[in-house]
Design an enzyme around this catalytic site. Structure first.
Site, short mmCIF file in Angstrom:
data_model
loop_
_atom_site.label_atom_id
_atom_site.label_comp_id
_atom_site.label_asym_id
_atom_site.label_seq_id
_atom_site.Cartn_x
_atom_site.Cartn_y
_atom_site.Cartn_z
N ARG A 1 -1.95 4.49 -3.86
CA ARG A 1 -2.07 3.32 -4.74
C ARG A 1 -1.83 2.02 -3.98
O ARG A 1 -1.12 2.01 -2.99
CB ARG A 1 -1.00 3.37 -5.85
CG ARG A 1 -1.13 4.55 -6.74
CD ARG A 1 -0.07 4.53 -7.83
NE ARG A 1 -0.33 5.63 -8.75
CZ ARG A 1 0.23 5.78 -9.92
NH1 ARG A 1 1.11 4.90 -10.34
NH2 ARG A 1 -0.07 6.79 -10.69
N PRO B 1 0.83 -1.21 0.00
CA PRO B 1 0.00 0.00 0.00
C PRO B 1 0.87 1.26 0.00
O PRO B 1 1.68 1.45 0.88
CB PRO B 1 -0.79 -0.09 1.31
CG PRO B 1 -0.46 -1.43 1.90
CD PRO B 1 0.85 -1.85 1.32
N CYS B 2 0.70 2.11 -1.02
CA CYS B 2 1.41 3.39 -1.08
C CYS B 2 0.43 4.49 -0.68
O CYS B 2 -0.67 4.20 -0.22
CB CYS B 2 1.94 3.62 -2.49
SG CYS B 2 2.99 2.27 -3.03
N THR B 3 0.81 5.74 -0.86
CA THR B 3 -0.04 6.84 -0.36
C THR B 3 -1.38 6.91 -1.08
O THR B 3 -2.40 7.21 -0.47
CB THR B 3 0.71 8.18 -0.49
OG1 THR B 3 1.97 8.03 0.16
CG2 THR B 3 -0.05 9.30 0.19
#
Lengths: 267, 81
Positions: B31, B27-29
């Site tokens: 996406r 999990p990115c900011t």
């Protein structure tokens, strides 16, 4: 004190350059003239060419700037703009700079494919389009293209281009809440160099941004920022833990708890 | 009208070919970056219907743009995986 190291012209060049960098950092202010070529030549016992090489390097880095026929001066510091959901004007003002914009073009255009996809519309959907040269304290900083679907705000540009397009969207209840921006390094095109008045370095940062208000894409924009006038500031935080299926995270007979978002992990 | 984050997480998992098709999800900011076993099982249209704002597929890496809800969606995904 000057410590000219006597190990060939390469080191002399570095010594002159380091001396000038120190001078700019600690003694001179923006707009001050740097010592003349002649005084540097005498001070370091180097050729005029070596001095010029050192000055050229600092002009290319954007630390010094030349004014035709007047000499070489300390350039304003780079603007370190934070990567966040603000507009050029907001970021400039927060740094004590006066933002400005030259409107180079404004029109309603059919959406090209990239724009249509970014804004979740069909190709050729009518878009407000604006091309602006952004300035800070009168200095050209970036060229910015903006597209907003006409269906979202038909009258967006009816009184001319607003100072802040985000502001105009907010005024219509379309508050930008999040976005994504991609930054790529590139060489400026000849037209960009001319419009942005780039003399030294040809490096630009190209950005493309999708701006959303909740679930709705509001705006797509592309910009070219002068590499010699602009730095990007990116706040960092710890990465979130990676998620792996529990079938693989645990041994076949084990009873390890699932998932991998530990308690108290950073958000 | 707006589906809950838990529903979105379930649909995203289905769109990625189900939990069996997942190697990992990062999990990115804004996406979810997923490494899938078989990209042919990924259904971009289903992911878009699930509420994704964009889907980028490059080999076995599938990026799903979900926006700032990524935190709660990631927690819900952890439950489902």
């Amino acid at each position: 004190m000057v410590r000219a190291r006597d190990r060939g012209s390469e080191h002399k060049y570095l010594a002159v350059r380091a001396y000038l960098s120190e001078l700019v950092a600690n003694e001179l202010s923006v707009g001050d003239a740097v010592p003349s070529e002649r005084s540097l030549t005498e001070r370091f016992g180097v050729s005029r060419m070596t001095v010029r090489q050192a000055v050229d390097a600092l002009v290319t880095e954007g630390i010094l700037e030349r004014a035709q026929g007047r000499g070489t001066f300390v350039a304003p510091p780079r603007a370190d703009f934070e990567m966040r959901l603000t507009t050029f004007g907001e970021e400039a003002r927060r740094r004590g700079l006066t933002p400005g914009a030259d409107i180079l073009e404004t029109a309603v255009v059919p959406a090209p494919r990239t724009v249509a996809e970014a804004l979740d519309r069909d190709v050729a959907t009518p878009m407000h389009f604006v091309l602006r040269l952004r300035t800070a304290d009168g200095t050209p900083m970036s060229l910015e293209e903006t597209w907003v679907p006409v269906d979202l705000a038909p009258d967006l540009l009816s009184d001319g281009v607003p100072e802040s397009i985000y502001g105009a969207l907010r005024a219509r209840g379309l508050d930008p809440t999040w976005g994504e921006e991609t930054i790529t390094a590139a060489d400026a095109t000849p037209q960009e160099r001319e419009t942005l008045q780039m003399q030294g370095s040809h490096a630009v940062m190209r950005t493309s941004r999708r701006t959303f208000g909740g679930d709705a894409p509001l705006m797509y924009s592309r910009a070219s920022y002068r590499g010699d006038r602009y730095s990007v500031f990116v706040p960092l935080r710890e990465a979130r833990p990676t998620l792996v299926p529990r079938t693989r995270a645990s041994a076949p007979a084990a009873t390890t708890p699932a998932g991998r978002v530990p308690e108290g992990s950073p958000r | 009208m707006t589906p809950s984050d838990a529903d979105i997480a379930a649909s995203i998992l289905a769109g990625l070919g189900g939990v069996e098709n997942i190697d990992e999800i990062d999990p990115c900011t804004t996406r979810l970056r997923s490494l899938v076993k078989d990209p042919a099982l990924v259904d971009p249209a289903l992911l878009r219907r699930a509420g994704a704002f964009g889907v980028m597929i490059n080999g076995r890496v599938v990026q799903v743009v979900v926006g700032p809800r990524v935190d709660t969606i990631a927690s819900d995904l952890a439950e489902l995986m």
